[in-house]
Write a protein that holds these residues in place. Structure first.
Motif, PDB file in Angstrom:
ATOM      1  N   GLU A 216       6.405  -9.799   2.569  1.00  7.52           N
ATOM      2  CA  GLU A 216       7.674  -9.489   1.919  1.00  7.52           C
ATOM      3  C   GLU A 216       8.727  -9.155   2.969  1.00  7.52           C
ATOM      4  O   GLU A 216       8.440  -8.502   3.974  1.00  7.52           O
ATOM      5  CB  GLU A 216       7.542  -8.292   0.973  1.00  7.52           C
ATOM      6  N   ALA A 217       9.945  -9.612   2.712  1.00  9.42           N
ATOM      7  CA  ALA A 217      11.089  -9.276   3.556  1.00  9.42           C
ATOM      8  C   ALA A 217      12.340  -9.316   2.699  1.00  9.42           C
ATOM      9  O   ALA A 217      12.483 -10.204   1.857  1.00  9.42           O
ATOM     10  CB  ALA A 217      11.209 -10.251   4.718  1.00  9.42           C
ATOM     11  N   PRO A 218      13.257  -8.369   2.890  1.00  8.77           N
ATOM     12  CA  PRO A 218      14.500  -8.412   2.113  1.00  8.77           C
ATOM     13  C   PRO A 218      15.349  -9.597   2.548  1.00  8.77           C
ATOM     14  O   PRO A 218      15.292 -10.040   3.693  1.00  8.77           O
ATOM     15  CB  PRO A 218      15.177  -7.085   2.465  1.00  8.77           C
ATOM     16  N   GLY A 219      16.116 -10.120   1.626  1.00  7.31           N
ATOM     17  CA  GLY A 219      16.990 -11.239   1.941  1.00  7.31           C
ATOM     18  C   GLY A 219      18.196 -10.801   2.743  1.00  7.31           C
ATOM     19  O   GLY A 219      18.417  -9.607   3.001  1.00  7.31           O
ATOM     20  N   GLU A 220      19.003 -11.788   3.154  1.00  4.50           N
ATOM     21  CA  GLU A 220      20.177 -11.503   3.983  1.00  4.50           C
ATOM     22  C   GLU A 220      21.170 -10.568   3.277  1.00  4.50           C
ATOM     23  O   GLU A 220      21.912  -9.842   3.934  1.00  4.50           O
ATOM     24  CB  GLU A 220      20.897 -12.822   4.337  1.00  4.50           C
ATOM     25  N   ASP A 221      21.170 -10.600   1.934  1.00  4.26           N
ATOM     26  CA  ASP A 221      22.159  -9.804   1.206  1.00  4.26           C
ATOM     27  C   ASP A 221      21.644  -8.414   0.834  1.00  4.26           C
ATOM     28  O   ASP A 221      22.310  -7.671   0.118  1.00  4.26           O
ATOM     29  CB  ASP A 221      22.607 -10.542  -0.059  1.00  4.26           C
TER      30      ASP A 221
ATOM     31  N   SER B  75      18.945 -11.218  22.068  1.00  7.82           N
ATOM     32  CA  SER B  75      20.227 -10.516  21.957  1.00  7.82           C
ATOM     33  C   SER B  75      20.865 -10.357  23.333  1.00  7.82           C
ATOM     34  O   SER B  75      20.196 -10.445  24.370  1.00  7.82           O
ATOM     35  CB  SER B  75      20.041  -9.131  21.331  1.00  7.82           C
ATOM     36  N   ASP B  76      22.167 -10.097  23.337  1.00  2.00           N
ATOM     37  CA  ASP B  76      22.859  -9.766  24.576  1.00  2.00           C
ATOM     38  C   ASP B  76      22.406  -8.387  25.053  1.00  2.00           C
ATOM     39  O   ASP B  76      21.956  -7.563  24.246  1.00  2.00           O
ATOM     40  CB  ASP B  76      24.372  -9.748  24.355  1.00  2.00           C
ATOM     41  N   PRO B  77      22.506  -8.110  26.355  1.00  2.00           N
ATOM     42  CA  PRO B  77      22.140  -6.778  26.855  1.00  2.00           C
ATOM     43  C   PRO B  77      22.929  -5.680  26.136  1.00  2.00           C
ATOM     44  O   PRO B  77      24.112  -5.850  25.803  1.00  2.00           O
ATOM     45  CB  PRO B  77      22.521  -6.846  28.342  1.00  2.00           C
TER      46      PRO B  77
ATOM     47  N   VAL C 135      15.261  -8.900   7.426  1.00  2.00           N
ATOM     48  CA  VAL C 135      14.942 -10.292   7.711  1.00  2.00           C
ATOM     49  C   VAL C 135      14.811 -10.499   9.212  1.00  2.00           C
ATOM     50  O   VAL C 135      14.001 -11.305   9.692  1.00  2.00           O
ATOM     51  CB  VAL C 135      16.003 -11.230   7.093  1.00  2.00           C
ATOM     52  N   GLU C 136      15.591  -9.732  10.020  1.00  2.00           N
ATOM     53  CA  GLU C 136      15.472  -9.829  11.475  1.00  2.00           C
ATOM     54  C   GLU C 136      14.091  -9.379  11.941  1.00  2.00           C
ATOM     55  O   GLU C 136      13.484  -9.997  12.819  1.00  2.00           O
ATOM     56  CB  GLU C 136      16.555  -8.987  12.166  1.00  2.00           C
TER      57      GLU C 136
ATOM     58  N   GLU D 207      16.025 -21.964  14.048  1.00  2.00           N
ATOM     59  CA  GLU D 207      17.035 -21.185  13.341  1.00  2.00           C
ATOM     60  C   GLU D 207      16.580 -19.765  13.006  1.00  2.00           C
ATOM     61  O   GLU D 207      17.378 -18.953  12.550  1.00  2.00           O
ATOM     62  CB  GLU D 207      17.464 -21.900  12.055  1.00  2.00           C
ATOM     63  N   THR D 208      15.302 -19.427  13.260  1.00  2.37           N
ATOM     64  CA  THR D 208      14.848 -18.079  12.945  1.00  2.37           C
ATOM     65  C   THR D 208      14.857 -17.168  14.155  1.00  2.37           C
ATOM     66  O   THR D 208      14.269 -16.111  14.148  1.00  2.37           O
ATOM     67  CB  THR D 208      13.406 -18.110  12.393  1.00  2.37           C
ATOM     68  N   THR D 209      15.541 -17.588  15.239  1.00  2.00           N
ATOM     69  CA  THR D 209      15.641 -16.722  16.417  1.00  2.00           C
ATOM     70  C   THR D 209      16.267 -15.389  16.026  1.00  2.00           C
ATOM     71  O   THR D 209      17.344 -15.357  15.425  1.00  2.00           O
ATOM     72  CB  THR D 209      16.499 -17.398  17.496  1.00  2.00           C
ATOM     73  N   PRO D 210      15.615 -14.274  16.348  1.00  2.00           N
ATOM     74  CA  PRO D 210      16.156 -12.970  15.961  1.00  2.00           C
ATOM     75  C   PRO D 210      17.529 -12.713  16.558  1.00  2.00           C
ATOM     76  O   PRO D 210      17.797 -13.092  17.689  1.00  2.00           O
ATOM     77  CB  PRO D 210      15.124 -11.981  16.525  1.00  2.00           C
ATOM     78  N   GLU D 211      18.374 -12.088  15.781  1.00  2.00           N
ATOM     79  CA  GLU D 211      19.681 -11.647  16.267  1.00  2.00           C
ATOM     80  C   GLU D 211      19.833 -10.183  15.884  1.00  2.00           C
ATOM     81  O   GLU D 211      20.484  -9.833  14.908  1.00  2.00           O
ATOM     82  CB  GLU D 211      20.786 -12.493  15.629  1.00  2.00           C
ATOM     83  N   GLU D 212      19.155  -9.323  16.697  1.00  2.00           N
ATOM     84  CA  GLU D 212      19.140  -7.898  16.352  1.00  2.00           C
ATOM     85  C   GLU D 212      20.408  -7.236  16.847  1.00  2.00           C
ATOM     86  O   GLU D 212      20.860  -7.507  17.954  1.00  2.00           O
ATOM     87  CB  GLU D 212      17.912  -7.238  16.975  1.00  2.00           C
TER      88      GLU D 212
END
Length: 455
Positions: free
Chosen positions: A398-403, A165-167, A360-361, A450-455
């Motif tokens: 288990e992880a919730p989906g994007e939606d 993520s950005d600072p 998902v993140e 493509e799974t790089t976290p974007e928190e």
């Protein structure tokens, strides 16, 4: 964790004959190095380009010596020792962070519930990069703490670094952090209990909270104990919380370097929730005292643990005042914690019975070891002493989906599902539609790009 020990000074008087023998003996390496330290200090005092503060240099040397041992041993100057006592008593003025240091960087173990930092979105594992325009690299935990604390109503600008993520640049307004250790509410047929930290008030507040919830709904069918992002606190508080749900048996043992240095803590009769099903929620921000509770309740099969593997801080720090605190104190690692089954918490953590990520993140973070903040990430961390290692990067079960709705807590929802099943995972309803489910947490060597976290 705090266990205060008083140490005195002893004088050893040598007779003439003993001194003569000593003079013929090769100089002990320790005393040679101490003499070297004195020589270096004298040279700095004489040759450095500007006058130096010897007291500041010696305090820095003490802090460096302690942090070379492990990430949690340190020297506390008098002000730092006073700050520690304030925190364990449950109130101070600051921004609400539990922090630690490793490799010259100060990282967040956990933000405190409802504090300025938590409200600003600070997360476990964030690195404190800049404070009021000053680079924080190389600062000690005490120095960072001094800069973050201050008078109520004043502000401090802090930049946090986060993998992927950005600072995050935020201005935090200091306030009285009156840590309400235990909160709770009724959620339908169940009681929800949140413990934010373990301090001197935790045991009493837990009893009061459970009593209130029983009054609000005498027909409660189970409880969730939420220890997520709880960075720990006092050993005595963790023992009290574990004891509240156990009728008997060992809660935790701590073992030092010698066989006789073993202390065991056991439960007394009396379960405050009368044997009702219990779920404990944890994540990688759950550390120390939180892991003692989760480990004890899991080993005794008193609770089902849901969430993500905890932080893995299984070491005991003893706080030793120097000259009754006039010269500060040493916080030094003196033992490791072990769960009732004999498992070490150190560097390993507590693994959940049902592995569930909150988003998902968060699942992506677990799938990449360099993004997961844990005790095992410290280069100077103690080993587990039992030959075991923390589980490597993998995809959570288990992880919730994007939606999945952001305002809906998926881990908590699954905890309630476990309670509806009476605590029996074999009777647990299937994950709802839209949930990512993997067989048993697929092991991965490296997550796809493509799974790089974007928190």
């Amino acid at each position: 964790m705090r266990k205060l020990l008083l140490v005195g000074c002893a004088a050893l008087v040598l007779g003439g004959s003993a001194a003569a023998v000593a003079s013929q003996t090769p100089r002990n390496e320790t005393f040679r190095m101490l003499e070297l330290f004195g020589d270096v200090l004298a040279m700095v005092e004489q040759a450095y380009v500007v006058p130096v503060d010897n007291k500041k240099l010696i305090e820095a040397a003490l802090q460096g010596m302690m942090t070379a041992l492990d990430p949690h041993s340190n020297y506390l100057p008098p002000d730092g020792f006073g700050d520690l006592r304030e925190r364990t008593e449950g109130q101070y003025s600051g921004v609400g962070l539990t922090i630690s240091s490793e490799g010259g960087l100060v990282k967040v173990i956990s933000p405190m519930d409802g504090g300025p930092a938590a409200r600003a979105g600070v997360m476990p594992g964030d690195v404190i990069s800049v404070i009021d325009g000053q680079n924080a690299a190389g600062l000690t935990v005490s120095e960072v703490s001094d800069k973050l604390r201050g008078a109520t109503g004043t502000s401090v600008s802090v930049t946090f670094l986060r993998d992927g993520s950005d600072p995050l640049e935020v201005t935090l307004t200091r306030e009285i952090i009156k840590v309400e250790s235990v909160t709770g509410r009724v959620e339908g047929d169940f009681g929800y209990i949140r413990i934010a930290t373990f301090n001197e008030n935790t045991g009493r507040e837990l009893t009061e909270t459970i009593t209130r919830l029983k009054t609000e709904n005498p027909a409660l069918k189970g409880y969730v104990l939420d220890l997520r992002n709880n960075g720990g606190g006092l050993l005595t508080a963790s023992v009290a919380v574990s004891d509240a749900f156990l009728e008997r048996g060992e809660i935790v043992s701590q073992r030092g370097r010698r066989p006789e240095q073993i202390e065991r803590y056991s439960a007394r009769p009396g379960d405050l929730i009368d044997g009702l099903p219990l779920v404990v929620l944890i994540n990688y921000g759950s550390a120390s005292a939180s892991e003692i509770v989760a480990g004890a309740l899991k080993d005794h099969e008193r609770a089902t643990v849901v969430g993500l593997t905890s932080f893995g801080k299984g070491s005991v720090q003893t706080v030793i005042p120097l000259r009754n605190g006039a010269d500060g104190a040493l916080s030094i690692t003196t033992a490791r914690y072990y769960t009732p089954s004999g498992s070490s918490i150190q560097k390993i953590g507590i693994e959940p019975d049902l592995e569930v990520s909150r988003s998902v993140e968060e699942a992506r973070i677990v799938s990449r070891s360099n993004f997961t903040y844990s005790e095992a990430a410290y280069a100077t961390a103690l080993d587990a002493s039992i030959g075991a290692e923390r589980r490597g990067p993998h995809t959570p079960v288990e992880a919730p989906g994007e939606d999945w709705p952001e305002d809906k807590d998926y881990q908590l929802e699954r905890a309630f599902d476990v309670l509806r099943a009476g605590g029996d995972l074999s009777q647990l309803a299937a994950a709802p539609a839209g949930i990512i489910v993997t067989p048993a947490g697929t092991e991965v060597a490296e997550a796809p790009a493509e799974t790089t976290p974007e928190e």
